[in-house]
Design a protein around this motif. Structure first.
Motif, PDB file in Angstrom:
ATOM      1  N   VAL A  84       0.837  -1.203   0.000  1.00  0.00           N
ATOM      2  CA  VAL A  84       0.000   0.000   0.000  1.00  0.00           C
ATOM      3  C   VAL A  84       0.869   1.250   0.000  1.00  0.00           C
ATOM      4  O   VAL A  84       0.633   2.198  -0.757  1.00  0.00           O
ATOM      5  N   GLU A  85       1.903   1.255   0.842  1.00  0.00           N
ATOM      6  CA  GLU A  85       2.792   2.406   0.931  1.00  0.00           C
ATOM      7  C   GLU A  85       3.584   2.591  -0.362  1.00  0.00           C
ATOM      8  O   GLU A  85       3.787   3.719  -0.820  1.00  0.00           O
ATOM      9  N   GLU A  86       4.010   1.495  -0.972  1.00  0.00           N
ATOM     10  CA  GLU A  86       4.752   1.593  -2.230  1.00  0.00           C
ATOM     11  C   GLU A  86       3.875   2.150  -3.345  1.00  0.00           C
ATOM     12  O   GLU A  86       4.331   2.924  -4.182  1.00  0.00           O
ATOM     13  N   VAL A  87       2.623   1.756  -3.358  1.00  0.00           N
ATOM     14  CA  VAL A  87       1.690   2.280  -4.361  1.00  0.00           C
ATOM     15  C   VAL A  87       1.486   3.783  -4.156  1.00  0.00           C
ATOM     16  O   VAL A  87       1.464   4.560  -5.119  1.00  0.00           O
ATOM     17  N   LYS A  88       1.367   4.195  -2.908  1.00  0.00           N
ATOM     18  CA  LYS A  88       1.199   5.622  -2.613  1.00  0.00           C
ATOM     19  C   LYS A  88       2.422   6.416  -3.072  1.00  0.00           C
ATOM     20  O   LYS A  88       2.295   7.507  -3.643  1.00  0.00           O
ATOM     21  N   GLN A  89       3.603   5.874  -2.828  1.00  0.00           N
ATOM     22  CA  GLN A  89       4.828   6.548  -3.254  1.00  0.00           C
ATOM     23  C   GLN A  89       4.903   6.635  -4.775  1.00  0.00           C
ATOM     24  O   GLN A  89       5.334   7.653  -5.331  1.00  0.00           O
ATOM     25  N   ALA A  90       4.472   5.573  -5.443  1.00  0.00           N
ATOM     26  CA  ALA A  90       4.465   5.574  -6.908  1.00  0.00           C
ATOM     27  C   ALA A  90       3.513   6.641  -7.431  1.00  0.00           C
ATOM     28  O   ALA A  90       3.824   7.355  -8.395  1.00  0.00           O
ATOM     29  N   ASN A  92       2.725   9.374  -5.884  1.00  0.00           N
ATOM     30  CA  ASN A  92       3.353  10.671  -5.616  1.00  0.00           C
ATOM     31  C   ASN A  92       4.425  11.016  -6.643  1.00  0.00           C
ATOM     32  O   ASN A  92       4.681  12.196  -6.910  1.00  0.00           O
ATOM     33  N   ARG A  93       5.038   9.994  -7.215  1.00  0.00           N
ATOM     34  CA  ARG A  93       6.049  10.214  -8.253  1.00  0.00           C
ATOM     35  C   ARG A  93       5.425  10.413  -9.627  1.00  0.00           C
ATOM     36  O   ARG A  93       6.121  10.607 -10.612  1.00  0.00           O
ATOM     37  N   GLY A  94       4.100  10.334  -9.686  1.00  0.00           N
ATOM     38  CA  GLY A  94       3.407  10.517 -10.953  1.00  0.00           C
ATOM     39  C   GLY A  94       3.321   9.272 -11.802  1.00  0.00           C
ATOM     40  O   GLY A  94       2.972   9.340 -12.990  1.00  0.00           O
ATOM     41  N   GLU A  95       3.621   8.119 -11.216  1.00  0.00           N
ATOM     42  CA  GLU A  95       3.546   6.870 -11.962  1.00  0.00           C
ATOM     43  C   GLU A  95       2.112   6.360 -12.018  1.00  0.00           C
ATOM     44  O   GLU A  95       1.322   6.607 -11.113  1.00  0.00           O
ATOM     45  N   LYS A  96       1.786   5.659 -13.088  1.00  0.00           N
ATOM     46  CA  LYS A  96       0.459   5.089 -13.252  1.00  0.00           C
ATOM     47  C   LYS A  96       0.423   3.701 -12.631  1.00  0.00           C
ATOM     48  O   LYS A  96       1.382   2.926 -12.732  1.00  0.00           O
ATOM     49  N   CYS A  97      -0.686   3.373 -11.988  1.00  0.00           N
ATOM     50  CA  CYS A  97      -0.816   2.091 -11.302  1.00  0.00           C
ATOM     51  C   CYS A  97      -1.959   1.279 -11.892  1.00  0.00           C
ATOM     52  O   CYS A  97      -3.044   1.804 -12.153  1.00  0.00           O
ATOM     53  N   VAL A  98      -1.699  -0.007 -12.094  1.00  0.00           N
ATOM     54  CA  VAL A  98      -2.677  -0.917 -12.696  1.00  0.00           C
ATOM     55  C   VAL A  98      -2.984  -2.040 -11.707  1.00  0.00           C
ATOM     56  O   VAL A  98      -2.077  -2.604 -11.093  1.00  0.00           O
ATOM     57  N   LEU A  99      -4.258  -2.344 -11.558  1.00  0.00           N
ATOM     58  CA  LEU A  99      -4.685  -3.468 -10.731  1.00  0.00           C
ATOM     59  C   LEU A  99      -5.216  -4.551 -11.662  1.00  0.00           C
ATOM     60  O   LEU A  99      -6.239  -4.372 -12.315  1.00  0.00           O
ATOM     61  N   LEU A 100      -4.507  -5.660 -11.735  1.00  0.00           N
ATOM     62  CA  LEU A 100      -4.866  -6.769 -12.619  1.00  0.00           C
ATOM     63  C   LEU A 100      -5.199  -7.982 -11.775  1.00  0.00           C
ATOM     64  O   LEU A 100      -4.376  -8.449 -10.988  1.00  0.00           O
ATOM     65  N   SER A 101      -6.407  -8.498 -11.941  1.00  0.00           N
ATOM     66  CA  SER A 101      -6.812  -9.627 -11.118  1.00  0.00           C
ATOM     67  C   SER A 101      -7.970 -10.369 -11.758  1.00  0.00           C
ATOM     68  O   SER A 101      -8.752  -9.798 -12.509  1.00  0.00           O
ATOM     69  N   GLY A 116      -6.052   4.651  -5.059  1.00  0.00           N
ATOM     70  CA  GLY A 116      -5.882   5.602  -6.150  1.00  0.00           C
ATOM     71  C   GLY A 116      -5.352   4.945  -7.413  1.00  0.00           C
ATOM     72  O   GLY A 116      -4.521   5.512  -8.126  1.00  0.00           O
ATOM     73  N   ILE A 117      -5.819   3.741  -7.691  1.00  0.00           N
ATOM     74  CA  ILE A 117      -5.383   2.999  -8.874  1.00  0.00           C
ATOM     75  C   ILE A 117      -5.925   3.660 -10.139  1.00  0.00           C
ATOM     76  O   ILE A 117      -7.081   4.079 -10.192  1.00  0.00           O
ATOM     77  N   ASP A 118      -5.085   3.749 -11.167  1.00  0.00           N
ATOM     78  CA  ASP A 118      -5.491   4.395 -12.418  1.00  0.00           C
ATOM     79  C   ASP A 118      -6.286   3.483 -13.342  1.00  0.00           C
ATOM     80  O   ASP A 118      -7.226   3.920 -14.000  1.00  0.00           O
ATOM     81  N   LYS A 160      10.187  -2.458 -18.961  1.00  0.00           N
ATOM     82  CA  LYS A 160      11.456  -2.652 -18.266  1.00  0.00           C
ATOM     83  C   LYS A 160      11.684  -1.591 -17.189  1.00  0.00           C
ATOM     84  O   LYS A 160      12.523  -1.760 -16.308  1.00  0.00           O
ATOM     85  N   CYS A 161      10.922  -0.518 -17.249  1.00  0.00           N
ATOM     86  CA  CYS A 161      10.993   0.517 -16.209  1.00  0.00           C
ATOM     87  C   CYS A 161       9.808   0.409 -15.245  1.00  0.00           C
ATOM     88  O   CYS A 161       9.563   1.315 -14.450  1.00  0.00           O
ATOM     89  N   SER A 162       9.083  -0.684 -15.356  1.00  0.00           N
ATOM     90  CA  SER A 162       7.890  -0.883 -14.520  1.00  0.00           C
ATOM     91  C   SER A 162       8.166  -1.899 -13.417  1.00  0.00           C
ATOM     92  O   SER A 162       9.132  -2.652 -13.483  1.00  0.00           O
ATOM     93  N   ARG A 163       7.295  -1.893 -12.416  1.00  0.00           N
ATOM     94  CA  ARG A 163       7.385  -2.879 -11.349  1.00  0.00           C
ATOM     95  C   ARG A 163       6.062  -3.618 -11.247  1.00  0.00           C
ATOM     96  O   ARG A 163       5.018  -3.091 -11.637  1.00  0.00           O
ATOM     97  N   ALA A 164       6.110  -4.825 -10.730  1.00  0.00           N
ATOM     98  CA  ALA A 164       4.892  -5.611 -10.557  1.00  0.00           C
ATOM     99  C   ALA A 164       4.980  -6.387  -9.252  1.00  0.00           C
ATOM    100  O   ALA A 164       6.073  -6.769  -8.807  1.00  0.00           O
TER     101      ALA A 164
END
Length: 204
Positions: A84-90, A92-101, A116-118, A160-164
């Motif tokens: 949760v904290e890592e997603v919040k930091q991402a 704040n850095r302006g990164e887009k977040c995806v929830l895949l399930s 705040g998932i995009d 390659k610049c993304s995290r999962a």
């Protein structure tokens, strides 16, 4: 197991739940049978999901919505706080977040709103008015990657610049396409793979 326990605790139909348990016993027996090698963990998980949602067959979408409205807040409270904290930091850095399930849409929407998932890439909207659910299209393994690529093909994602983040062996294929794969409370097979490939592991 969490949703099943809540179904009973919240006082839903016990007769339906007894039928569900019988189906689960048969499925579990097939899964554990050493002679039934064509029926693995993935098939067992899929059937368990289908059998659970069939508890609500012929009851209408309002009953389904009512049930999930009661369990979503507790699911959110149990989210891994490090993630949760890592997603919040991402964010704040302006990164887009995806929830895949392959989970239920209503649960994913609740989680996405809190974090705040995009983008939500889901598969099982069981609140769409169906009176009878006979099956669900649950993508796992390589199909998860296909679903992700289809949904994000016009977003210009640099994988390659993304995290999962993943917690089971079925997340392996998603973790393999990103530059920073992270295993969260991984099952035995994913933990072994993460250690072999020196992926980050989050415990607890």
């Amino acid at each position: 197991p969490y949703l099943m326990k809540k179904y009973v605790k919240l006082g839903y139909n016990k007769g339906r739940y007894s039928i569900f348990l019988c189906k689960m016993f048969i499925a579990f027996t097939k899964y554990k049978c050493p002679f039934n090698k064509g029926y693995g963990r993935e098939q067992f998980r899929r059937e368990a999901t289908v059998y659970f949602i069939q508890l609500f067959n012929r009851q209408g979408p309002k009953i389904v919505e009512e049930f999930f409205a009661q369990v979503v807040p507790e699911i959110i409270k149990d989210l891994n706080q490090t993630v949760v904290e890592e997603v919040k930091q991402a964010r704040n850095r302006g990164e887009k977040c995806v929830l895949l399930s392959g989970g239920f849409t209503v649960i994913l929407q609740g989680v996405a709103e809190v974090l705040g998932i995009d983008y939500i890439i889901d598969e099982n909207n069981i609140c769409e008015g169906k009176l009878m659910i006979k099956d669900l299209d649950i993508a796992t393994g390589p199909r998860k990657v296909e679903r992700l690529m289809e949904a994000m093909q016009d977003k210009g994602v640099d994988w390659k610049c993304s995290r999962a983040y993943g917690d089971s062996e079925y997340d392996q294929y998603i973790l393999e396409i990103v530059g920073k794969p992270i295993a969260v409370n991984p099952d035995e097979l994913l933990r072994k793979l993460a250690q072999e490939r020196k992926w980050e592991i989050i415990n607890g």
